[in-house]
Design an enzyme around this catalytic site. Sequence first.
Site, mmCIF file in Angstrom:
data_model
loop_
_atom_site.group_PDB
_atom_site.id
_atom_site.type_symbol
_atom_site.label_atom_id
_atom_site.label_comp_id
_atom_site.label_asym_id
_atom_site.label_seq_id
_atom_site.Cartn_x
_atom_site.Cartn_y
_atom_site.Cartn_z
ATOM 1 N N ARG A 280 66.319 18.712 46.880
ATOM 2 C CA ARG A 280 66.128 20.115 46.245
ATOM 3 C C ARG A 280 65.098 20.484 44.959
ATOM 4 O O ARG A 280 64.775 21.257 44.402
ATOM 5 C CB ARG A 280 67.758 20.415 45.632
ATOM 6 C CG ARG A 280 68.325 20.689 46.605
ATOM 7 C CD ARG A 280 69.703 21.460 46.101
ATOM 8 N NE ARG A 280 70.579 21.613 47.283
ATOM 9 C CZ ARG A 280 71.417 21.354 48.174
ATOM 10 N NH1 ARG A 280 71.973 20.147 47.462
ATOM 11 N NH2 ARG A 280 72.177 21.192 49.016
ATOM 12 N N PHE A 400 68.543 29.858 51.283
ATOM 13 C CA PHE A 400 68.229 28.384 52.177
ATOM 14 C C PHE A 400 68.087 27.138 51.065
ATOM 15 O O PHE A 400 68.439 26.877 50.514
ATOM 16 C CB PHE A 400 67.007 28.364 52.973
ATOM 17 C CG PHE A 400 65.809 27.892 52.393
ATOM 18 C CD1 PHE A 400 65.811 27.715 50.561
ATOM 19 C CD2 PHE A 400 65.006 27.715 53.211
ATOM 20 C CE1 PHE A 400 64.125 27.694 50.974
ATOM 21 C CE2 PHE A 400 63.168 28.113 52.898
ATOM 22 C CZ PHE A 400 62.997 27.798 50.978
ATOM 23 N N GLU A 401 68.316 25.687 51.736
ATOM 24 C CA GLU A 401 68.960 24.511 51.480
ATOM 25 C C GLU A 401 70.223 24.622 50.120
ATOM 26 O O GLU A 401 70.304 23.705 48.987
ATOM 27 C CB GLU A 401 67.974 24.397 50.075
ATOM 28 C CG GLU A 401 66.644 23.350 50.963
ATOM 29 C CD GLU A 401 64.999 22.466 50.526
ATOM 30 O OE1 GLU A 401 66.086 21.512 49.910
ATOM 31 O OE2 GLU A 401 64.754 22.708 51.450
ATOM 32 N N GLY A 402 71.186 25.461 51.143
ATOM 33 C CA GLY A 402 72.889 25.155 49.942
ATOM 34 C C GLY A 402 72.317 26.799 49.612
ATOM 35 O O GLY A 402 71.306 27.239 48.449
#
Length: 589
Positions: A280, A400-402
């Site tokens: 992240r 995205f990425e959570g």
Amino acid sequence: MSSSPPATPASATLRSDDSVAKQLFLGNILEENLFPYPEINARDKEMLGAMTDAIDQFLADKGAELKQYDRDAEQPAEFIQALREMGLFGLIIPEQFGGMELSNGAYARVLGQTSSHDSSVSLTIGAHSSIGMKGLLLFGSDEQKQRYLPKLASGEMIAAFCLTESGAGSDAASIRTKAVRNDDGSWTLSGEKIWITNGGIADFYTVFARTDTPEGKITAFLVEAKWPGVSHGPHEDKMGIRASSTTTVAFADVRVPAENVLGPVGKGFKVAMSILNSGRTGLGGGAVGGMRTLIRLASAQSKERKQFGQPIAEFGLVREKIAQMTVDCFAAESAVWMVAHLIDGGGSDYSVEAAMSKVFASEAVQRASYEALQIAAGNGFMREFPYEQITRDTRILSIFEGTNEILRLYIALSGLKGVGAGLSELKAAVGDIFNEPIKGFGVLGSYTGRRMREATGYGIDRIAHELSPRLRKVAATYEKYTVELSRSSDALLRRYGKKVADMQHAQKRLGDIAIDLFVGLCVLSRADSLLKQAHPAANEAVNIAEVFARQARRRMARNVRGLERNEDEAIEQLAGAVLAHDGYMWDVI
Ligand SMILES: Cc1cc2nc3c(=O)[nH]c(=O)nc-3n(C[C@H](O)[C@H](O)[C@H](O)COP(=O)(O)OP(=O)(O)OC[C@H]3O[C@@H](n4cnc5c(N)ncnc54)[C@H](O)[C@@H]3O)c2cc1C
């Protein structure tokens, strides 16, 4: 005025292995990990100087071409070849395998530089490093690393991360792609993944599949694109980051040799989450790079554009936007590089901080792109200018990425888990007190101490680090609201117990308080360090710390109040009514 390089202290080790973020929920400011603000180390400084110059030289005069790639929704092969030649696929791979072995901080800073020119470039490089082959770095065997890392470092192989499916987005554990173990130990993989970044250009996929083995439900596999049965769909026609390749990737009875299982069989979900948690900072670094560009563009535009006989930069409402973008950028940058430091310093429990920096940085750059476009106004709306593309490109960052919703819930629930553990330990201690008095009293002692502090403010966790006097008042805001967060979390758990797990409105408030505290403390720490170093822009940094603290205090006060008094029930009912009606229920006719 020189811009201060971000901190990337690969050599500095953390003094506590506790999570700064989780400790906030317990009323503690883990200042040994927050102060002083981490310094950039010599190796990173040297490497970054050379890399950022090379990136600028390569991308600065490619504006028209990059715009065309956005229109065409594709980066041509020769452009990707140029990225390979610059070494941009080997950023985080150890030197022994031919990579540059950048720290997390330096890597995030490089993505900031590419994003300051074009987000799709960052996506191609970032999806390769942050998620595509990160699993191999984190969980790969020596043999797997020897086999693949040199090719991944040179870019001979480009990597992609294949988790999402049509029925499994946020609920990633519900994937249906299946792998069945054959008698010879190999696996047969079948299923389809969607929206895979680099899907159409990758040679190497990290794939997650349901295995339903006694060891666990999901397993990660390393799959080569050239193997029989592997295929991908056409590039998706997207709103933003259009030049970045996004495709479906299908596996039709693909034979995967046993030696291509990544990590332990059945532990694929943990592998996936570890990859996402550690990746992240790349996204955060990219967001900061985008904001730097937006601030530069907005400054130039507002000085150049004249209305009512003067540059619009003279108007308070334009200046307010420029200042707020700067506060947001400094805050996001301070948090992202603090998180990189937590990872580089050897911390193991940083997933909540990483989620906080992702949520804050992604929303900060979206606010900044909105405001920069507003300053450019009509020009901002025209495709001739860069604002509309940046606005489109940055929209993905909260998805995205959570998604940011899922991450807010994750932040709150992770914090509450620690508070809840304290409460159940307390219950157990009361039961145990006569059997194991020393253990029991220890727990009781620390718990009652915390409760007293929450009730009276006596013994509040003051930041002992010697701060510049100008920043003491800023520190007091975070000291006060750290106690408020702990008190509110405790009260919520006592009142609702396990039901808290279903109270998303309350979780969001707790998550937001915690984000404000963490980001604010990073800003405070950095401003303090800049002041002590007599940095030429130290005064402005202190100004930012003061502004951020005042704004954060208002938000935190509202969120604390909202936990007690709110309109959640009415909101729930209203949503229910609209959903039952399938839409809006009124008209003026
Ligand atoms: C351009 C692009 C590139 C991508 N690249 C990759 C990639 O390389 N690899 C990969 O595996 N995936 C990739 N993805 C997929 C991405 O990670 C998912 O889109 C994301 O996880 C969200 O899933 P979803 O879109 O299915 O939304 P959903 O999960 O269906 O969510 C829809 C909405 O509901 C909300 N929501 C869902 N569950 C809850 C809950 N429990 N509580 C509250 N709110 C909830 C969400 O926040 C969201 O607002 C990419 C997607 C895009 C658009």
